[in-house]
Design a protein around this motif. Sequence first.
Motif, PDB file in Angstrom:
ATOM      1  N   CYS A 137     -17.910 124.161  37.980  1.00  0.00           N
ATOM      2  CA  CYS A 137     -18.166 124.926  39.203  1.00  0.00           C
ATOM      3  C   CYS A 137     -19.356 125.869  39.021  1.00  0.00           C
ATOM      4  O   CYS A 137     -20.085 126.156  39.976  1.00  0.00           O
ATOM      5  N   PRO A 195     -24.485 123.170  42.384  1.00  0.00           N
ATOM      6  CA  PRO A 195     -24.952 124.071  43.450  1.00  0.00           C
ATOM      7  C   PRO A 195     -23.925 124.273  44.549  1.00  0.00           C
ATOM      8  O   PRO A 195     -24.075 123.771  45.673  1.00  0.00           O
ATOM      9  N   ASP A 238     -21.387 127.250  46.719  1.00  0.00           N
ATOM     10  CA  ASP A 238     -21.715 128.532  47.339  1.00  0.00           C
ATOM     11  C   ASP A 238     -21.786 129.621  46.277  1.00  0.00           C
ATOM     12  O   ASP A 238     -21.144 129.549  45.227  1.00  0.00           O
ATOM     13  N   LYS A 239     -22.595 130.634  46.556  1.00  0.00           N
ATOM     14  CA  LYS A 239     -22.928 131.650  45.551  1.00  0.00           C
ATOM     15  C   LYS A 239     -21.696 132.376  45.044  1.00  0.00           C
ATOM     16  O   LYS A 239     -21.568 132.629  43.842  1.00  0.00           O
ATOM     17  N   ARG A 240     -20.767 132.709  45.923  1.00  0.00           N
ATOM     18  CA  ARG A 240     -19.578 133.457  45.505  1.00  0.00           C
ATOM     19  C   ARG A 240     -18.734 132.666  44.520  1.00  0.00           C
ATOM     20  O   ARG A 240     -18.269 133.205  43.518  1.00  0.00           O
ATOM     21  N   ARG A 241     -18.576 131.375  44.790  1.00  0.00           N
ATOM     22  CA  ARG A 241     -17.784 130.549  43.876  1.00  0.00           C
ATOM     23  C   ARG A 241     -18.486 130.402  42.530  1.00  0.00           C
ATOM     24  O   ARG A 241     -17.842 130.434  41.485  1.00  0.00           O
ATOM     25  N   ARG A 242     -19.787 130.236  42.534  1.00  0.00           N
ATOM     26  CA  ARG A 242     -20.512 130.079  41.275  1.00  0.00           C
ATOM     27  C   ARG A 242     -20.451 131.352  40.433  1.00  0.00           C
ATOM     28  O   ARG A 242     -20.264 131.288  39.213  1.00  0.00           O
ATOM     29  N   VAL A 243     -20.603 132.500  41.074  1.00  0.00           N
ATOM     30  CA  VAL A 243     -20.510 133.774  40.338  1.00  0.00           C
ATOM     31  C   VAL A 243     -19.120 133.937  39.742  1.00  0.00           C
ATOM     32  O   VAL A 243     -18.958 134.332  38.574  1.00  0.00           O
TER      33      VAL A 243
END
Length: 321
Positions: A85, A89, A91-96
């Motif tokens: 995850c 690429p 969404d930014k929140r999930r990646r962070v």
Amino acid sequence: MLFIEPALFYLILRRTARTRVDVLMLIDALLTAALLVCATGLVQAALGQGIIQAEGGARRLASVYGSPNNAALFLERALAFALACARYPLDKRRRVAAIALSGLLAGVIVLTQSAGALFIGIPAAALTLLLLAYGRRELRHIDAAPAAGAGLFALRMSSERFSRILTGEGTAFVRLRVWESALEMLRDHPLTGIGLDQFLYLYRGRYVRPDAWQEPNLSHPHQIALDFWLRLGLPGLLLLIVLLILFTRAALQLHQRARQHDALTAAMAAGALGMMAGLVAHGLVDNSVFVNDLALVFALALGCIAALDRHSHDTGQRSMR
């Protein structure tokens, strides 16, 4: 608990997980469980609880488990999904969140001081994810990974616990002896194996080596192929091989189809492949499937790929229409 419950879980998953979001919720549940295991272990460690004293006075974190190795086996399976995850690429929140969770999981696994996880399971999962993300041609440009692995290995060999691995002492000595005993069991029962949950009694009652008498209470052979063969006979070993082949083929095809246009599906497929690579690699020297939670995670990986593969085909057919 080891066969019927995971099988029912797999069947229910295949029937009810109709969308990518359904599968993602199950993976999120796994990651949440891993987060709780980490938090519990760290709180216990701060209170001086949940710590196992090992070779050379090493303090190993066990969290909610009776063994630090069991904690590492569960956490490394979740780590593969978290790393996937973090890499794709989404969404930014999930990646962070995935990056933060990956760091936490890796740190807690280090505290368990599980040699199988640190030197076999996690490297196998990470290499699988790198191959899926970059391909063999691009991997030659990634020079930091081998250097980091070599540095970690050198660092951990400086400790009393891990330095004994290379000399064949401690747990390494016990592993070699239990494998010899397991092979002797197979010579006596090559087709049928010894049956479910019989290893402990036969091992300590008849097959334990004279120089391994200090650890007679081992309930499994610490090797995935030997474990399936002894529990389920030769058909069990063939079942393992068939399951791994079918799973790997389906997951690779799913990842290839989704890589360009569906990052979420590609990430989940990559995570499942990384998890299975770590499971098999770590299973070469330790437990693999036949523990209650590990059996359910194994069924989760199989079911997620089956559900995602069906969804992918259904979507492709609708787009062609």
